[in-house]
Enzyme design. Sequence first.
Site, PDB file in Angstrom:
ATOM      1  N   PHE A 126       4.046   8.199  23.424  1.00 32.95           N
ATOM      2  CA  PHE A 126       5.141   7.533  22.715  1.00 32.95           C
ATOM      3  C   PHE A 126       6.499   8.007  23.241  1.00 32.95           C
ATOM      4  CE2 PHE A 126       2.754   6.604  18.448  1.00 32.95           C
ATOM      5  CZ  PHE A 126       1.890   5.775  19.146  1.00 32.95           C
ATOM      6  N   SER A 276       9.041  12.268  11.337  1.00 32.77           N
ATOM      7  CA  SER A 276       7.954  11.467  11.901  1.00 32.77           C
ATOM      8  C   SER A 276       6.842  12.320  12.502  1.00 32.77           C
ATOM      9  CB  SER A 276       8.497  10.498  12.961  1.00 32.77           C
ATOM     10  OG  SER A 276       8.934  11.187  14.106  1.00 32.77           O
ATOM     11  N   ARG A 313       1.420   7.881  33.383  1.00 31.63           N
ATOM     12  CA  ARG A 313       2.756   7.427  32.997  1.00 31.63           C
ATOM     13  C   ARG A 313       3.741   8.587  33.160  1.00 31.63           C
ATOM     14  NH1 ARG A 313       2.536   3.701  28.306  1.00 31.63           N
ATOM     15  NH2 ARG A 313       2.366   2.244  30.033  1.00 31.63           N
ATOM     16  N   ARG A 341      16.036  15.497  17.244  1.00 31.68           N
ATOM     17  CA  ARG A 341      16.277  15.757  15.820  1.00 31.68           C
ATOM     18  C   ARG A 341      15.528  17.017  15.421  1.00 31.68           C
ATOM     19  NH1 ARG A 341      15.572  11.511  10.797  1.00 31.68           N
ATOM     20  NH2 ARG A 341      13.417  11.380  11.555  1.00 31.68           N
ATOM     21  N   GLU A 444      22.357  11.175   4.568  1.00 34.40           N
ATOM     22  CA  GLU A 444      21.171  10.745   3.829  1.00 34.40           C
ATOM     23  C   GLU A 444      20.950  11.540   2.549  1.00 34.40           C
ATOM     24  OE1 GLU A 444      17.879  11.227   6.488  1.00 34.40           O
ATOM     25  OE2 GLU A 444      18.298  13.332   6.879  1.00 34.40           O
ATOM     26  N   GLY A 469      20.788   6.523   6.113  1.00 34.26           N
ATOM     27  CA  GLY A 469      19.335   6.462   5.986  1.00 34.26           C
ATOM     28  C   GLY A 469      18.984   6.069   4.563  1.00 34.26           C
ATOM     29  N   LEU A 471      16.358   5.225   2.875  1.00 35.86           N
ATOM     30  CA  LEU A 471      15.199   5.721   2.142  1.00 35.86           C
ATOM     31  C   LEU A 471      15.407   7.148   1.643  1.00 35.86           C
ATOM     32  CD1 LEU A 471      12.535   4.130   4.463  1.00 35.86           C
ATOM     33  CD2 LEU A 471      12.933   3.531   2.070  1.00 35.86           C
ATOM     34  N   ASP A 472      15.759   8.062   2.541  1.00 35.45           N
ATOM     35  CA  ASP A 472      16.025   9.430   2.096  1.00 35.45           C
ATOM     36  C   ASP A 472      17.176   9.466   1.103  1.00 35.45           C
ATOM     37  OD1 ASP A 472      14.482  11.742   2.903  1.00 35.45           O
ATOM     38  OD2 ASP A 472      14.832  11.118   4.962  1.00 35.45           O
ATOM     39  N   PRO A 553      11.797   0.546  15.755  1.00 34.33           N
ATOM     40  CA  PRO A 553      10.542   1.289  15.726  1.00 34.33           C
ATOM     41  C   PRO A 553       9.738   1.266  17.016  1.00 34.33           C
ATOM     42  CG  PRO A 553      10.224  -0.850  14.706  1.00 34.33           C
ATOM     43  CD  PRO A 553      11.679  -0.776  15.102  1.00 34.33           C
ATOM     44  N   ASP A 643       7.280   7.050   7.292  1.00 30.52           N
ATOM     45  CA  ASP A 643       7.447   8.460   7.603  1.00 30.52           C
ATOM     46  C   ASP A 643       7.752   9.194   6.303  1.00 30.52           C
ATOM     47  OD1 ASP A 643      10.110   8.007   7.038  1.00 30.52           O
ATOM     48  OD2 ASP A 643      10.844   8.474   9.046  1.00 30.52           O
TER      49      ASP A 643
END
Length: 738
Positions: A126, A276, A313, A341, A444, A469, A471-472, A553, A643
């Site tokens: 990822f 995450s 990769r 982060r 947040e 942010g 959600l937080d 995302p 998350d």
Amino acid sequence: MTDRVTVGNLRVSPVLYDFINNEALPGTDIDPDTFWSGVDKIVADLTPKNQDLLARRDHLQAQIDKWHRARVIGGFEAEDYKQFLTEIGYLEPEPADFSVTTSGVDDEITTTAGPQLVVPILNARFALNAANARWGSLYDALYGTDVISDEDGAEAGSSYNKRRGDKVIAYARRFLDGAAPLASGSWTDITGLRIDDGAVSATLDDGGSVALADPQQFVGYHGEPDAPTAVLLANNGLHIEILIDADSPIGSTDKAGIKDVVLESAITTIMDFEDSVAAVDADDKVLAYRNWLGLNRGDLAEEVSKGGKTFTRVLNSDRTYRAPDGETELTLPGRSLLFVRNVGHLMTNDAIVVDDNGADGAEVPEGIQDALFTSLIGIHGLRSAGDDDTKNGPLLNSRTGSIYIVKPKMHGPDEVAFTCELFSRVEDVLGLPQNTIKVGIMDEERRTTLNLKACIKAAADRVVFINTGFLDRTGDEIHTSMEAGPMIRKGAMKSTDWIAAYENQNVDIGLETGLSGKAQIGKGMWAMTDLMADMVEQKIGQPKAGATTAWVPSPTAATLHAMHYHQVDVFAVQSELAGKRRSTLDQLLTIPLATELAWAPEEIREEVDNNCQSILGYVVRWIDAGVGCSKVPDIHDVALMEDRATLRISSQLLANWLRHGVITEEDVKTSLRRMAAVVDEQNAADPDFRPMASDPDNSIAFQAAQELILDGAAQPSGYTEPILHRRRREYKAASNVG
């Protein structure tokens, strides 16, 4: 752990100690003994300050809880509430006007508006995909998503569907008409491209030719002028590459021979050590640090199997073009500029503990560890001072010599100031110039929102990023006012006045403090990973609101969202917004309480089931698989990117309803057991999945989910990490997972 390495007053996990000495330090010219001595001193000096800040959080929360409990029946006046928050120091005086002075910042942050990816650092594949998502195929992004409808026989099947492909080509031509219009006519009408006297010339159906409406948009090409294989255009600071190959499968179906349109996409990416990921011990942290090291050294590689083939990769190289004059070479970054982060101030980690007379003492704050080790590793991604070459390889991160750290979950300006003090001390240990380490401030937490200008001032010479942010921020809104009364339903939160005020204020204060042209002003994530048509329709609202970046995302979503920054000149929007304050303190202080409890029993059950299913679906993968970011189907089987932020709001809402008698403990337990069966069914195809419904009492994941709700009101700031970390460690010990 008995085999720790003693370093001064610290005891260090051998897996971390060996990684730092044998992998991270080589190539930095930093002596290991000097480094570890510096670590020891920082931990000794700053751990008490960290603990004091956490104690202040608890003290303020206790005062707020007490104040609300005394008024839960009769309510309160807004002015009284504001006065109370001021008296206890929760609301601080707003500083006089100032402008940030951050310097040495890369163009991707200062002068380029575009998408920002957030990716879990524990997953190397990822991370590589995200770093390489600086450029993305618009054709692939359109063909593989619902942006192109299946109507009229245009379904995406196992083989190429020309009818769908034709829709993709037509869509891309319309995009070009908007982003780089021709002087006359449409990109739909062209039959070829060539370079004449340093300018693009498009051949039309009738044999005539036409130039770009703005010739300055042409900035480079590949191939020969009379037969270019690529034409590079620029708009609003972003690049568009038109690839031409009439013999290719796609180009052969296109009258102009165009085989793809490639967009500059994820301009920046946050490599995430926080919400995450599920990193609970030294082994997890070293895996994360090693992936971060590979990204900065440029040697991260991962074996990938796709379509029956296996390949390695690696990170993409920079891209070179011939400039319009045909002589000069133009080089553009091939990779996204990387932030990292770190975790917040709350958690500790057993990778390092204090030496307690030869035994393991208290764990060291994880945020201090992250600052030290991610910054050390970040040196590998910097250009050597005074040298055009890189220090350790050709794949730079920062071209200006900066390390970019996003610091989450800070409560108020004192915590921001502590972060800056920590970064300054780390710079001293690493021998870096002061202010090399830049900070991104996540807006947040409620106390940060209410004191945002003071928070920015505390980091005025380091700040490169502020970001909302939802959600937080909502999770903290609920927890802070837990005792005030029952909150509205989760789905209604987005339409409240305080949310609109919060989003507007972040932009307005960012502009007021001089962030435009110096730092990013960002907005939040699109969580519905499969609903890209909706994203293309709706997410344009974020650049229109003055945000120079917004979270996506996936690389595909980054390419699609990039179109919005061609349609909106964000810096022009910011110029229009400058000097305005569109929200008030009263709006920000409006608690989202339910004005009347008029919910029908089926509505309450729906809310409880929705949240319980969401919690279980995320927590079971966190605990059992160590996956901190999941595409979790909701109760209606719509895939959502989950998350810890989504977990925080869901668990806090149910804890609030439980606290005020909207629901009972039995309601929660019954719903969890019912929803466990739903989650089990949704994961039935996963051979490694451990069902919960058949034996919930012995499912650590189920018990963690239940604890997050039933004990939610007692969690510090409503955070989920303490329970998740403890339960994940319990699972690893019980299952002998390394």
